[in-house]
Design a protein around this motif. Structure first.
Motif, mmCIF file in Angstrom:
data_model
loop_
_atom_site.group_PDB
_atom_site.id
_atom_site.type_symbol
_atom_site.label_atom_id
_atom_site.label_comp_id
_atom_site.label_asym_id
_atom_site.label_seq_id
_atom_site.Cartn_x
_atom_site.Cartn_y
_atom_site.Cartn_z
ATOM 1 N N PRO A 98 -21.885 -9.448 51.620
ATOM 2 C CA PRO A 98 -20.970 -10.506 51.746
ATOM 3 C C PRO A 98 -21.031 -11.474 50.580
ATOM 4 O O PRO A 98 -22.083 -11.456 50.030
ATOM 5 C CB PRO A 98 -21.103 -11.326 52.984
ATOM 6 N N ASN A 99 -19.734 -11.656 50.091
ATOM 7 C CA ASN A 99 -19.571 -12.472 48.798
ATOM 8 C C ASN A 99 -20.446 -13.955 49.147
ATOM 9 O O ASN A 99 -20.576 -14.575 48.112
ATOM 10 C CB ASN A 99 -18.291 -12.789 48.475
ATOM 11 N N GLU A 100 -20.656 -14.303 50.211
ATOM 12 C CA GLU A 100 -21.443 -15.414 50.593
ATOM 13 C C GLU A 100 -22.961 -15.470 49.688
ATOM 14 O O GLU A 100 -23.306 -16.512 49.728
ATOM 15 C CB GLU A 100 -21.572 -15.952 52.070
ATOM 16 N N LEU A 101 -23.085 -14.292 49.467
ATOM 17 C CA LEU A 101 -24.713 -14.041 48.936
ATOM 18 C C LEU A 101 -24.316 -14.359 47.373
ATOM 19 O O LEU A 101 -25.584 -14.270 46.743
ATOM 20 C CB LEU A 101 -25.083 -12.864 49.249
ATOM 21 N N CYS A 102 -23.086 -14.817 46.909
ATOM 22 C CA CYS A 102 -23.128 -15.112 45.412
ATOM 23 C C CYS A 102 -22.860 -16.795 45.474
ATOM 24 O O CYS A 102 -22.082 -17.202 46.305
ATOM 25 C CB CYS A 102 -22.022 -14.506 44.851
#
Length: 166
Positions: A98-102
Motif C-alpha cells: 500500500p502507498n501508505e508505506l511511503c
C-alpha cells in the motif's frame, strides 16, 4: 385427482393456485434483491479494506534479516528469476504494498523523482536495502511504480527487479 392441463374457461392464464405478482410487488422484490447485492458489495469492500490495513501493519514492521532468513529470501528469488528468464521476461515484481508505506504516499515514485527510495518505510525499505547491498553490484536494477489507481488516485506500489535490456 385433478386433470392436468384442463382449466375452467377464463382461467387459462392462472398458474395452478399461484397468483401473479403485481408490477409493484415485482418492483419491490427487485429492490430487495438490489439492496441485498449492495449490502454484499459493501461488506466485500469492508473486508478488502480491513485486509489492506492488516497488510500495511504487517509490512510496516521490518523483519529480522538473519542469515537463515536472507538465505531463504535468496533461494525463493532465484527460483522466480529463473522462471521469469525462461519465459523471456526481464523483470519481476518482487513486492506489492500500500502507498501508505511511503512517507509521501507514493508521490515521489509516481513522479519518478531521484530520491524516491528515501520515502520507503518498513519492509519495502528493507527490500530496497537488500537490492542496494546485494543485487545492484550484480547488475540488477530496481524500479518502483504505482500499479493501482483506485478512483484516479495512486494506490498500491510495485517494486520490480530488472535485468538485461529490452
Amino acid at each position: 385427482m385433478s386433470d392436468i392441463g384442463t382449466k375452467p374457461p377464463g382461467k387459462e392464464h392462472e398458474l395452478g393456485d399461484e397468483s401473479f405478482m403485481s408490477a409493484a410487488d415485482l418492483r419491490g422484490y427487485m429492490d430487495k434483491i438490489a439492496a441485498a447485492h449492495a449490502e454484499e458489495a459493501v461488506e466485500a469492500i469492508d473486508r478488502a479494506r480491513h485486509a489492506k490495513e492488516e497488510l500495511a501493519k504487517t509490512l510496516a514492521e521490518p523483519i529480522a534479516l538473519t542469515p537463515e532468513r536472507l538465505h531463504a529470501i535468496t533461494q525463493s528469488l532465484l527460483v522466480k528469476l529463473r522462471s521469469a528468464a525462461e519465459r523471456g521476461e526481464n523483470e519481476i515484481m518482487v513486492m506489492r504494498f500500500p502507498n501508505e508505506l511511503c512517507t509521501d504516499h507514493g508521490r515521489a515514485i509516481n513522479n519518478t523523482e531521484e530520491g524516491w527510495p528515501e520515502t520507503l518505510t518498513g519492509r519495502p525499505r528493507q527490500a530496497y536495502e537488500l537490492w542496494r547491498d546485494h543485487l545492484k553490484a550484480a547488475g540488477y536494477g530496481l524500479a518502483a511504480m504505482v500499479i493501482e489507481w483506485p478512483n484516479g488516485m495512486p494506490g498500491d506500489i510495485g517494486l520490480f527487479l530488472t535485468w538485461g535490456k529490452r
